[in-house]
Scaffold this active site. Structure first.
Site, PDB file in Angstrom:
ATOM      1  N   LYS A  40       0.801  -1.217   0.000  1.00 38.58           N
ATOM      2  CA  LYS A  40       0.000   0.000   0.000  1.00 38.58           C
ATOM      3  C   LYS A  40       0.839   1.274   0.000  1.00 38.58           C
ATOM      4  CE  LYS A  40      -3.981  -0.229   0.139  1.00 38.58           C
ATOM      5  NZ  LYS A  40      -5.115  -0.581  -0.763  1.00 38.58           N
ATOM      6  N   SER A 271      -2.475 -12.361   3.225  1.00 41.73           N
ATOM      7  CA  SER A 271      -2.835 -12.209   1.808  1.00 41.73           C
ATOM      8  C   SER A 271      -1.690 -12.691   0.922  1.00 41.73           C
ATOM      9  CB  SER A 271      -3.238 -10.773   1.483  1.00 41.73           C
ATOM     10  OG  SER A 271      -2.210  -9.888   1.827  1.00 41.73           O
TER      11      SER A 271
HETATM   12  C1  LIG Z   1      -2.372  -7.151   3.630  1.00 39.21           C
HETATM   13  C2  LIG Z   1      -3.051  -6.657   2.393  1.00 39.21           C
HETATM   14  N1  LIG Z   1      -3.093  -7.465   1.327  1.00 39.21           N
HETATM   15  C3  LIG Z   1      -3.716  -7.096   0.180  1.00 39.21           C
HETATM   16  C4  LIG Z   1      -4.333  -5.855   0.078  1.00 39.21           C
HETATM   17  C5  LIG Z   1      -5.084  -5.539  -1.181  1.00 39.21           C
HETATM   18  O1  LIG Z   1      -4.558  -4.469  -1.903  1.00 39.21           O
HETATM   19  P1  LIG Z   1      -5.495  -3.572  -2.814  1.00 39.21           P
HETATM   20  O2  LIG Z   1      -6.203  -2.618  -1.895  1.00 39.21           O
HETATM   21  O3  LIG Z   1      -4.550  -2.885  -3.728  1.00 39.21           O
HETATM   22  O4  LIG Z   1      -6.468  -4.458  -3.514  1.00 39.21           O
HETATM   23  C6  LIG Z   1      -4.309  -4.985   1.171  1.00 39.21           C
HETATM   24  C7  LIG Z   1      -4.971  -3.695   1.131  1.00 39.21           C
HETATM   25  O5  LIG Z   1      -5.054  -2.956   2.089  1.00 39.21           O
HETATM   26  C8  LIG Z   1      -3.653  -5.389   2.350  1.00 39.21           C
HETATM   27  O6  LIG Z   1      -3.612  -4.605   3.444  1.00 39.21           O
END
Ligand SMILES: Cc1ncc(COP(=O)(O)O)c(C=O)c1O
Length: 305
Positions: A40, A271
């Site tokens: 981010k 994630s």
């Molecule tokens: C840990 C984590 N993974 C994935 C994402 C997903 O990213 P995006 O908002 O670009 O879809 C976020 C978004 O805040 C996140 O905090």
């Protein structure tokens, strides 16, 4: 070299231990190595640069955002470099580590109650409350509201940087996959990759019971993939960009997160575990070797386990 120059240009790591025995390669952008510890930082930097350029943000003006922690850390560190105070509004369901990180980077943090989620499992309803509170604060303080879900800068960050960085390092990429929160990472990167080579397959990763992009339904809003899959279709979602979807269960994600640290030496978050797991599942089903690129979204140090 400045702190802000550390944003972007993360290494693309070949996950040799995870890909072992499979024909093809899984590679991942090491976004946990960004100065704020997550993917981010890219969107945060772009939001502030664009807001200065289009005149919606002035020197010294307060910036407010609803965050699951990572956007907040990015905005906190970027805002501090530019001299703008930053207020983060976050659901109390996010990990205590995230709260600490925001405070460490100098953010003023306001926590909102959980509506129907549990600690470590933030739902769409929890997020909606945090958004309402953030908007009120922005209005009352005459602040700039960063609005990550609706702000096209989040997509531009990945179209201008993540996508080109991937192609520079791995010109023969076949597949890109990523989980989806605001969608900035998936949409911006997929858009760029397909603009250069429409044959690159882009696959969205979702929790198996909250796969709204794939099924249009959310059977269980609680899952462990923090920062993603809030049970809503992101405003900028473009279904033409997603060639396919892969769903993952909490248990499988936890196992892969452990594997990434113990076997591959990469201590990353849930994630990231979901993305790499999806890449492995996909590769296992392919008849021919393929080069897959995915995202290590944040650091494992952002969580309690
Ligand atoms: C840990 C984590 N993974 C994935 C994402 C997903 O990213 P995006 O908002 O670009 O879809 C976020 C978004 O805040 C996140 O905090």
């Amino acid at each position: 070299m400045s702190t802000l120059s550390l944003i972007h240009n993360t290494p693309l790591i070949f996950l040799d231990k995870i890909s072992a025995g499979l024909s093809g390669k899984i590679c991942a952008k090491a976004e946990h190595m960004q100065p704020g510890g997550s993917v981010k930082d890219r969107a945060a930097y772009q939001i502030i640069l664009d807001a200065y350029e289009n005149g919606s943000l002035k020197r010294g003006q307060t910036v407010v955002e609803m965050t699951s922690g990572n956007m907040g850390a990015g905005l906190a560190l970027v805002c501090r470099q530019f001299g703008n105070p930053f207020v983060a509004v976050m659901s109390e369901g996010n990990s205590p580590e995230r709260l600490k990180i925001l405070q460490v980077f100098g953010a003023e943090v306001i926590l909102t109650k959980q509506v129907d989620g549990l600690p470590g499992m933030v739902t769409g309803a929890d997020i909606a409350l945090a958004v309402d509170v953030a908007k009120d604060i922005a209005q009352n303080r005459n602040a700039f509201y960063a609005d990550q879900f609706n702000n096209p800068s989040c997509i531009r960050a990945h179209f201008n940087h993540t996508g080109p960085e991937i192609l520079r390092e791995l010109a023969d990429i076949d597949v890109f996959m990523a989980s989806v929160g605001s969608g900035g990472t998936f949409i911006g990167t997929a858009k760029y990759l397909k603009s250069i080579n429409p044959g690159i397959k882009c696959i969205a990763v979702e929790p198996e019971k909250a796969a709204i992009l794939k099924t249009g339904r959310v059977d269980e809003p609680k899952h462990i993939i923090q920062g993603t899959a809030y049970g809503l279709i992101p405003p900028h979602w473009d279904e033409k960009l997603a060639d396919d979807f892969i769903t993952v269960s909490d248990q499988e994600v936890m196992d892969m997160k452990k594997c990434l640290s113990a076997d591959q030496g990469l201590y990353v978050g849930y994630s990231a575990g979901a993305n790499v797991l999806a890449a492995k599942k996909f590769l296992m089903e392919q008849a021919k070797p393929l080069n897959i690129v995915t995202i290590l979204c944040d650091s494992g140090y952002k969580y309690s386990d």
